[in-house]
Design an enzyme around this catalytic site. Structure first.
Site, PDB file in Angstrom:
ATOM      1  CG  MET A  30      -1.869  -1.225   1.166  1.00 29.60           C
ATOM      2  SD  MET A  30      -3.429  -0.983   2.034  1.00 29.60           S
ATOM      3  CE  MET A  30      -2.849  -0.732   3.683  1.00 29.60           C
ATOM      4  N   GLY A  31       2.142   1.077  -0.444  1.00 30.70           N
ATOM      5  CA  GLY A  31       3.034   2.226  -0.572  1.00 30.70           C
ATOM      6  C   GLY A  31       3.640   2.665   0.740  1.00 30.70           C
ATOM      7  CG  HIS A  37       7.024  -2.168   2.064  1.00 28.49           C
ATOM      8  ND1 HIS A  37       6.940  -1.002   2.786  1.00 28.49           N
ATOM      9  CD2 HIS A  37       5.811  -2.771   2.161  1.00 28.49           C
ATOM     10  CE1 HIS A  37       5.733  -0.897   3.305  1.00 28.49           C
ATOM     11  NE2 HIS A  37       5.025  -1.938   2.950  1.00 28.49           N
ATOM     12  CD  GLN A  61      -5.991  -3.676   2.995  1.00 31.93           C
ATOM     13  OE1 GLN A  61      -5.867  -4.074   1.850  1.00 31.93           O
ATOM     14  NE2 GLN A  61      -5.041  -3.853   3.903  1.00 31.93           N
ATOM     15  CG  ASP A 151       0.543  -6.932   8.103  1.00 24.74           C
ATOM     16  OD1 ASP A 151      -0.198  -6.331   8.884  1.00 24.74           O
ATOM     17  OD2 ASP A 151       1.420  -6.359   7.421  1.00 24.74           O
ATOM     18  NE  ARG A 188      -1.686   0.581  10.025  1.00 23.29           N
ATOM     19  CZ  ARG A 188      -2.947   0.932   9.853  1.00 23.29           C
ATOM     20  NH1 ARG A 188      -3.420   1.979  10.479  1.00 23.29           N
ATOM     21  NH2 ARG A 188      -3.740   0.243   9.058  1.00 23.29           N
TER      22      ARG A 188
HETATM   23  O1  PAF Z   1      -0.129  -5.757   3.771  1.00 23.39           O
HETATM   24  C1  PAF Z   1      -0.534  -4.844   3.035  1.00 23.39           C
HETATM   25  O2  PAF Z   1       0.138  -3.825   2.805  1.00 23.39           O
HETATM   26  C2  PAF Z   1      -1.919  -4.955   2.419  1.00 23.39           C
HETATM   27  O3  PAF Z   1      -2.807  -5.549   3.296  1.00 23.39           O
HETATM   28  C3  PAF Z   1      -1.916  -5.665   1.058  1.00 23.39           C
HETATM   29  C4  PAF Z   1      -1.474  -7.121   1.178  1.00 23.39           C
HETATM   30  C5  PAF Z   1      -1.013  -4.925   0.087  1.00 23.39           C
HETATM   31  C6  PAF Z   1      -3.334  -5.687   0.463  1.00 23.39           C
HETATM   32  O4  PAF Z   1      -3.809  -4.383   0.274  1.00 23.39           O
END
Ligand code: PAF
Length: 279
Positions: A30-31, A37, A61, A151, A188
């Site tokens: 989600m950037g 990442h 979501q 996550d 966040r």
């Molecule tokens: O983990 C995330 O950043 C989001 O939940 C994902 C997997 C990109 C789905 O929007």
């Protein structure tokens, strides 16, 4: 590095790559990218011929509109980091590209893994994750998809989704990246002040403490002790502190500690932070 915003164009490019026998890795994000990442992107680059990173803040979501609106964004910095990590393709769709108006959403029942912890405190969250992960997976048809263990529940949800939908590729879980004090890296964290970033290290301290305790105390007792510890720090608003079986997410019981994992979520200055630690 190529940037696509339309499904049609990325589909054509990937079709050509697939026809020449190239393997594809997908890193959905989600950037507001950080070292966590980028470690996923680097793993994908090392294991596939072509790495696709998607950047899409998925409205479906977020059970809380304010959380969605406040979600941090910095596309220019993201593209620079991805370029530096040798990502091949960035997919940057607009909302109507992923959720065309009037299109119905498939109901996907993923069972118990969606219910406790994040499922309980963020109703509808995993339904939204399942929607976007399905759509991205159907579009990119990756040989490998990379998801972070921060996550962890989402990772299990995605694995279950792949099973239910019969997706071919492999889901690869990647270790959590942490700041020096142990705070799990998260987009966040950008919304925390420097003082709060220091305070937030308390979460990892509690996870480590609980991991020590669980070798000689009952899991439910350890949970109670750690909940009390959070009460002594009123800047935190704890949602859950749970020791669960990492295969099923059922409350952990018994002696097979190699399957236990400790999960927590807490708010600090209006920012929701989650973390987990394998016993
Ligand atoms: O983990 C995330 O950043 C989001 O939940 C994902 C997997 C990109 C789905 O929007």
């Amino acid at each position: 590095m190529k940037v696509f915003t339309s499904k049609n164009n990325i589909e054509k490019a990937l079709q050509r790559a697939r026809e020449t026998g190239k393997t594809i890795g997908l890193v959905p994000t989600m950037g507001m990218l950080h070292a966590g990442h980028i470690s996923l992107v680097e793993k994908s680059v090392s294991e596939n011929d072509i790495t696709v990173c998607s950047i899409f803040v998925n409205p479906a979501q977020f059970n809380n509109r304010e959380d969605f609106v406040k979600y941090p964004k910095n596309i220019d910095a993201d593209l620079e980091l991805l370029n530096g990590a040798n990502c091949d393709i960035v997919f940057l769709p607009e909302e109507k590209e992923m959720y065309p108006e009037g299109e119905s959403r498939e109901k996907i029942d993923l069972g118990y893994v969606t219910k406790p912890m994040e499922g309980k405190f963020r109703p509808g969250h995993f339904e939204g994750v399942a929607q976007i992960v399905s759509r991205l997976t159907e579009l990119v048809k990756p040989h490998h998809s990379y998801y972070g263990e921060k996550d962890y529940q989402q990772l299990l949800v995605v694995k279950k989704l792949f099973k239910c939908k019969g997706f071919d590729g492999k889901v690869v879980g990647c270790a959590i990246k942490r700041e020096k004090c142990g705070l799990a890296m998260s987009s966040r964290n950008e919304r925390l002040s420097e003082v709060d970033k220091q305070r937030a290290c308390f979460i990892y301290e509690c996870l480590r403490e609980a991991r020590k305790m669980v070798f000689h105390s009952e899991p439910r007792k350890v949970e109670r002790v750690m909940k009390d510890r959070f009460k002594s720090r009123p800047e935190f608003d704890l949602e859950y502190f749970t020791i669960a079986d990492e295969r099923t997410l059922q409350p952990f019981e018994g002696d097979a500690l190699e399957h236990a994992r400790i999960f927590t979520a807490a708010h600090l200055s209006g920012v929701r932070l989650i973390d987990n630690l394998k016993v």
